[in-house]
Design a protein around this motif. Structure first.
Motif, PDB file in Angstrom:
ATOM      1  N   GLU A  81       0.828  -1.210   0.000  1.00  0.00           N
ATOM      2  CA  GLU A  81       0.000   0.000   0.000  1.00  0.00           C
ATOM      3  C   GLU A  81       0.865   1.264   0.000  1.00  0.00           C
ATOM      4  OE1 GLU A  81      -3.286   0.136   2.662  1.00  0.00           O
ATOM      5  OE2 GLU A  81      -3.824  -1.977   2.349  1.00  0.00           O
ATOM      6  N   ALA A  82       2.005   1.221   0.681  1.00  0.00           N
ATOM      7  CA  ALA A  82       2.928   2.361   0.671  1.00  0.00           C
ATOM      8  C   ALA A  82       3.458   2.600  -0.737  1.00  0.00           C
ATOM      9  CB  ALA A  82       4.070   2.130   1.646  1.00  0.00           C
ATOM     10  N   GLN A  83       3.716   1.521  -1.467  1.00  0.00           N
ATOM     11  CA  GLN A  83       4.178   1.660  -2.850  1.00  0.00           C
ATOM     12  C   GLN A  83       3.087   2.266  -3.722  1.00  0.00           C
ATOM     13  OE1 GLN A  83       7.377  -2.052  -2.896  1.00  0.00           O
ATOM     14  NE2 GLN A  83       5.363  -2.341  -3.778  1.00  0.00           N
ATOM     15  N   THR A  84       1.840   1.868  -3.491  1.00  0.00           N
ATOM     16  CA  THR A  84       0.723   2.467  -4.219  1.00  0.00           C
ATOM     17  C   THR A  84       0.638   3.956  -3.940  1.00  0.00           C
ATOM     18  OG1 THR A  84      -0.556   0.397  -4.103  1.00  0.00           O
ATOM     19  CG2 THR A  84      -1.778   2.419  -4.581  1.00  0.00           C
ATOM     20  N   LEU A  85       0.718   4.325  -2.666  1.00  0.00           N
ATOM     21  CA  LEU A  85       0.621   5.725  -2.277  1.00  0.00           C
ATOM     22  C   LEU A  85       1.783   6.535  -2.844  1.00  0.00           C
ATOM     23  CD1 LEU A  85      -1.017   7.786  -0.700  1.00  0.00           C
ATOM     24  CD2 LEU A  85       0.141   7.035   1.389  1.00  0.00           C
ATOM     25  N   GLY A  86       2.997   5.978  -2.772  1.00  0.00           N
ATOM     26  CA  GLY A  86       4.144   6.660  -3.341  1.00  0.00           C
ATOM     27  C   GLY A  86       4.015   6.859  -4.837  1.00  0.00           C
ATOM     28  N   SER A  87       3.440   5.884  -5.521  1.00  0.00           N
ATOM     29  CA  SER A  87       3.215   6.016  -6.966  1.00  0.00           C
ATOM     30  C   SER A  87       2.217   7.128  -7.268  1.00  0.00           C
ATOM     31  CB  SER A  87       2.708   4.685  -7.536  1.00  0.00           C
ATOM     32  OG  SER A  87       3.661   3.653  -7.355  1.00  0.00           O
ATOM     33  N   LEU A  88       1.202   7.266  -6.422  1.00  0.00           N
ATOM     34  CA  LEU A  88       0.229   8.347  -6.597  1.00  0.00           C
ATOM     35  C   LEU A  88       0.872   9.709  -6.343  1.00  0.00           C
ATOM     36  CD1 LEU A  88      -2.830   6.644  -4.872  1.00  0.00           C
ATOM     37  CD2 LEU A  88      -2.633   7.214  -7.299  1.00  0.00           C
ATOM     38  N   PHE A  89       1.771   9.787  -5.375  1.00  0.00           N
ATOM     39  CA  PHE A  89       2.508  11.038  -5.157  1.00  0.00           C
ATOM     40  C   PHE A  89       3.290  11.415  -6.409  1.00  0.00           C
ATOM     41  CE2 PHE A  89       2.931  10.044  -0.344  1.00  0.00           C
ATOM     42  CZ  PHE A  89       1.646  10.527  -0.135  1.00  0.00           C
ATOM     43  N   TRP A 139       1.506  11.678   5.063  1.00  0.00           N
ATOM     44  CA  TRP A 139       2.260  12.930   5.103  1.00  0.00           C
ATOM     45  C   TRP A 139       3.724  12.642   5.441  1.00  0.00           C
ATOM     46  CZ3 TRP A 139       3.944  17.389   4.101  1.00  0.00           C
ATOM     47  CH2 TRP A 139       4.393  18.319   5.020  1.00  0.00           C
ATOM     48  N   PHE A 140       3.959  11.741   6.387  1.00  0.00           N
ATOM     49  CA  PHE A 140       5.322  11.360   6.730  1.00  0.00           C
ATOM     50  C   PHE A 140       5.999  10.641   5.565  1.00  0.00           C
ATOM     51  CE2 PHE A 140       8.083   7.948   8.543  1.00  0.00           C
ATOM     52  CZ  PHE A 140       9.160   8.761   8.853  1.00  0.00           C
ATOM     53  N   LEU A 141       5.257   9.771   4.875  1.00  0.00           N
ATOM     54  CA  LEU A 141       5.812   9.040   3.732  1.00  0.00           C
ATOM     55  C   LEU A 141       6.246  10.002   2.632  1.00  0.00           C
ATOM     56  CD1 LEU A 141       6.401   6.383   2.227  1.00  0.00           C
ATOM     57  CD2 LEU A 141       4.021   6.425   1.427  1.00  0.00           C
ATOM     58  N   LEU A 142       5.441  11.016   2.361  1.00  0.00           N
ATOM     59  CA  LEU A 142       5.806  11.994   1.337  1.00  0.00           C
ATOM     60  C   LEU A 142       7.133  12.659   1.685  1.00  0.00           C
ATOM     61  CD1 LEU A 142       5.170  13.672  -1.192  1.00  0.00           C
ATOM     62  CD2 LEU A 142       3.863  15.236   0.282  1.00  0.00           C
ATOM     63  N   GLY A 143       7.276  13.089   2.932  1.00  0.00           N
ATOM     64  CA  GLY A 143       8.521  13.718   3.350  1.00  0.00           C
ATOM     65  C   GLY A 143       9.705  12.769   3.264  1.00  0.00           C
ATOM     66  N   ALA A 144       9.496  11.510   3.661  1.00  0.00           N
ATOM     67  CA  ALA A 144      10.579  10.523   3.628  1.00  0.00           C
ATOM     68  C   ALA A 144      11.041  10.254   2.203  1.00  0.00           C
ATOM     69  CB  ALA A 144      10.116   9.223   4.294  1.00  0.00           C
ATOM     70  N   LEU A 145      10.100  10.194   1.267  1.00  0.00           N
ATOM     71  CA  LEU A 145      10.463   9.947  -0.125  1.00  0.00           C
ATOM     72  C   LEU A 145      11.197  11.142  -0.729  1.00  0.00           C
ATOM     73  CD1 LEU A 145       7.252   8.130  -1.408  1.00  0.00           C
ATOM     74  CD2 LEU A 145       9.524   7.137  -1.066  1.00  0.00           C
ATOM     75  N   ILE A 146      10.818  12.336  -0.334  1.00  0.00           N
ATOM     76  CA  ILE A 146      11.500  13.520  -0.852  1.00  0.00           C
ATOM     77  C   ILE A 146      12.904  13.648  -0.256  1.00  0.00           C
ATOM     78  CG2 ILE A 146      11.472  16.053  -0.802  1.00  0.00           C
ATOM     79  CD1 ILE A 146       8.485  15.944  -1.285  1.00  0.00           C
ATOM     80  N   ARG A 147      13.042  13.365   1.038  1.00  0.00           N
ATOM     81  CA  ARG A 147      14.368  13.412   1.647  1.00  0.00           C
ATOM     82  C   ARG A 147      15.269  12.296   1.125  1.00  0.00           C
ATOM     83  NH1 ARG A 147      11.076  14.199   6.055  1.00  0.00           N
ATOM     84  NH2 ARG A 147      11.373  12.044   6.714  1.00  0.00           N
ATOM     85  N   GLY A 160      11.460  -5.750 -13.205  1.00  0.00           N
ATOM     86  CA  GLY A 160      11.446  -4.348 -13.601  1.00  0.00           C
ATOM     87  C   GLY A 160      10.445  -3.493 -12.858  1.00  0.00           C
ATOM     88  N   ALA A 161       9.740  -4.068 -11.882  1.00  0.00           N
ATOM     89  CA  ALA A 161       8.755  -3.296 -11.119  1.00  0.00           C
ATOM     90  C   ALA A 161       9.452  -2.263 -10.236  1.00  0.00           C
ATOM     91  CB  ALA A 161       7.904  -4.229 -10.258  1.00  0.00           C
ATOM     92  N   VAL A 162       8.763  -1.156  -9.987  1.00  0.00           N
ATOM     93  CA  VAL A 162       9.280  -0.133  -9.084  1.00  0.00           C
ATOM     94  C   VAL A 162       8.849  -0.488  -7.667  1.00  0.00           C
ATOM     95  CG1 VAL A 162       9.233   2.312  -8.481  1.00  0.00           C
ATOM     96  CG2 VAL A 162       9.222   1.620 -10.877  1.00  0.00           C
ATOM     97  N   VAL A 163       9.802  -0.579  -6.753  1.00  0.00           N
ATOM     98  CA  VAL A 163       9.518  -1.020  -5.388  1.00  0.00           C
ATOM     99  C   VAL A 163      10.098  -0.031  -4.392  1.00  0.00           C
ATOM    100  CG1 VAL A 163       9.402  -3.456  -5.991  1.00  0.00           C
ATOM    101  CG2 VAL A 163      11.595  -2.452  -5.346  1.00  0.00           C
ATOM    102  N   LEU A 164       9.507  -0.017  -3.195  1.00  0.00           N
ATOM    103  CA  LEU A 164       9.970   0.838  -2.112  1.00  0.00           C
ATOM    104  C   LEU A 164      11.010   0.075  -1.299  1.00  0.00           C
ATOM    105  CD1 LEU A 164       9.272   3.676  -0.998  1.00  0.00           C
ATOM    106  CD2 LEU A 164       7.734   2.542   0.616  1.00  0.00           C
ATOM    107  N   GLU A 165      12.170   0.680  -1.103  1.00  0.00           N
ATOM    108  CA  GLU A 165      13.265   0.013  -0.405  1.00  0.00           C
ATOM    109  C   GLU A 165      13.732   0.834   0.787  1.00  0.00           C
ATOM    110  OE1 GLU A 165      14.818  -2.795  -0.675  1.00  0.00           O
ATOM    111  OE2 GLU A 165      14.253  -3.650  -2.617  1.00  0.00           O
ATOM    112  N   ASP A 166      14.167   0.130   1.808  1.00  0.00           N
ATOM    113  CA  ASP A 166      14.812   0.743   2.958  1.00  0.00           C
ATOM    114  C   ASP A 166      16.248   1.068   2.572  1.00  0.00           C
ATOM    115  OD1 ASP A 166      15.936   1.498   5.342  1.00  0.00           O
ATOM    116  OD2 ASP A 166      15.340  -0.298   6.443  1.00  0.00           O
TER     117      ASP A 166
END
Length: 206
Positions: A81-89, A139-147, A160-166
């Protein structure tokens, strides 16, 4: 258009965005950051328009805002779900001011971008019901992705999928689905029924 009309329209946009965020149970400090309204004005808006709405009750949260990226990584369902939200951002160009170096970026806030942020979150909740990620965590996820100092988007080396990584974890070259497929193939014994299993969706909801 007169200056007074412009000021009225701008104030109205601030109030509309504040009410929209209150309905998503945003904290006062979050609403203040996006709208520029004072804490007192935000509380008055809540009391005047939403506090007595028993058909759609709204909780007001206090305390510290979310600050742990582990929340998004703790199980496959929340990560998906975080990956979905990040993709929407990304789709709504909210990540357009990403950091040139990890940790140096910041979220550019405005009435217009705040409305886009709400639209992205509302789209996410329509796709994932019930949603695991709150408005404040979004809101925190948006900031974390930008930082980009703790979380970042990477490309799966297998599909080839786009994934969220630590960013601080060991680098992996495959997404959860491909890693799950790899494990299943390694454990597969030809001729033995029932031993080909996947566990990607086994995690309990957060």
């Amino acid at each position: 258009m007169r200056v007074s009309d412009n000021r009225y329209n701008r104030d109205r946009q601030k109030f509309d965005l504040a009410l929209r965020m209150i309905r998503h149970e945003a904290r006062t400090c979050t609403i203040r950051t996006w709208t520029g309204l004072t804490d007192d004005r935000i509380r008055k808006l809540y009391r005047s328009y939403l506090q007595t709405d028993r058909a759609h009750p709204v909780r007001r949260h206090r305390g510290k805002s979310p600050s742990q990226v582990e929340f998004f990584l703790r199980n496959p369902g929340t990560l998906f779900e975080a990956q979905t939200l990040g993709s929407l951002f990304f789709l709504w160009e909210l990540l357009g001011l990403a950091a040139t170096r990890p940790g140096r970026g910041h979220v550019a806030t405005s009435i217009e971008r705040g409305a886009l942020f709400c639209t992205a979150y509302e789209t996410y909740t329509a796709l994932h019901a019930p949603a695991r990620i709150s408005f404040e965590h979004a809101w925190f996820l948006l900031g974390a992705l930008i930082r980009a100092d703790e979380l970042r988007f990477e490309t799966c080396g297998t599909c080839g999928a786009v994934v969220l990584e630590d960013r601080l974890a060991e680098r992996r070259n495959a997404c959860l689905q491909c890693r799950d497929m790899s494990r299943a193939l390694k454990s597969f014994v030809p001729g033995r029924a029932g031993n080909f299993q996947f566990d990607f969706w086994d995690a309990a909801p957060a």
